[in-house]
Enzyme design. Sequence first.
Site, mmCIF file in Angstrom:
data_model
loop_
_atom_site.group_PDB
_atom_site.id
_atom_site.type_symbol
_atom_site.label_atom_id
_atom_site.label_comp_id
_atom_site.label_asym_id
_atom_site.label_seq_id
_atom_site.Cartn_x
_atom_site.Cartn_y
_atom_site.Cartn_z
ATOM 1 C CD GLU A 40 -2.974 -1.365 2.446
ATOM 2 O OE1 GLU A 40 -3.335 -0.411 2.816
ATOM 3 O OE2 GLU A 40 -3.217 -2.513 2.665
ATOM 4 C CE LYS A 44 -3.943 0.297 -3.415
ATOM 5 N NZ LYS A 44 -4.582 -0.828 -3.095
ATOM 6 C CG HIS A 100 12.166 -15.667 -6.961
ATOM 7 N ND1 HIS A 100 11.650 -16.934 -7.607
ATOM 8 C CD2 HIS A 100 12.312 -16.320 -5.628
ATOM 9 C CE1 HIS A 100 11.423 -18.021 -6.587
ATOM 10 N NE2 HIS A 100 11.954 -17.607 -5.503
ATOM 11 N NE ARG A 134 3.662 -14.700 -2.775
ATOM 12 C CZ ARG A 134 3.186 -14.108 -1.728
ATOM 13 N NH1 ARG A 134 2.621 -13.101 -1.720
ATOM 14 N NH2 ARG A 134 3.879 -14.535 -0.540
ATOM 15 C CE LYS A 144 -18.052 7.158 -5.283
ATOM 16 N NZ LYS A 144 -18.152 6.676 -6.710
ATOM 17 N NE ARG A 146 -9.662 -6.821 -0.755
ATOM 18 C CZ ARG A 146 -9.622 -5.609 -1.247
ATOM 19 N NH1 ARG A 146 -8.113 -5.017 -1.111
ATOM 20 N NH2 ARG A 146 -10.292 -4.936 -1.781
#
Length: 289
Positions: free
Chosen positions: A3, A61, A96, A115, A161, A271
């Site tokens: 984040e 981010k 990696h 990943r 919203k 999540r």
Amino acid sequence: MPELPEVEVVRRGLQSHAVGAAIEAVEVLHPRAIRRHILGSEDLIGQLTGQTIASAERRGKYLWLVLEPAGVGLVVHLGMSGQMLVQPPTVDWEKHLRIRLALDSGADLRFVDQRTFGGWSISPLVEVDGTMLPESVAHIARDPMDAAFDLESVVKVLRGKHTEIKRAILDQTVVSGIGNIYADESLWRAKIHGNRIAESLTRPKLRELLTAAHSVMGEALDQGGTSFDALYVNVNGESGYFDRSLSAYGQENLPCPRCGAPIKREKFMNRSSFSCPRCQPTPRARRIA
């Protein structure tokens, strides 16, 4: 996914250790690392070679390097495990390692991604509200740490919203930089349950929430970000330690630091959300028409 604080830690490291250096050579070691650059590895190598890293920038981010004289942005998607490491060329390659830049400073800039969810791409820069952004990032809103962040404008958007407040603050086109961790921490500080409907919250309460987001991310930044494993590191390979200071996120069944009630975990999208059942009571009406 890292984040805002974790990405800002990386940006600051690149600003200190890579900006001003020219790119002498480029090696692409895994095709997935450049899958977002649709013109392929040869084009990316050609566009990068000979360019100077003029600055390291961030919005929310999203991270990119401004390259001169081309005037383009090298957009860095960290994904779930991406690392930007500045290393002496004598250091053995990481297991990696996906992309390596040889800089005229004598250092390597290495993109390591276990990943392979992250990657690099080159994007033209466009002007948005007086700020030059990669075209691929142009739709992203300012974040609470941005000097030009307009709190009242965001409050106005949130008041319109008809959706859960947590979902609203995770929308990167409304306010950027806030992910699941800092959403839960900010909501805990403001004593708001994430299922509250955004438009039901008062303007003062929304200001309190956005101010809490600024505060919690600033504190996380001071501690190098939040690291739950060895994959979230700065350019020197060091992990942050804000995870030791979390009040709600990941604290299931532990006592709320404010009132002592056990923190509870609830499903949220794909999540989890963490909150205090006493400080952040669940709203009675959770359905959205």
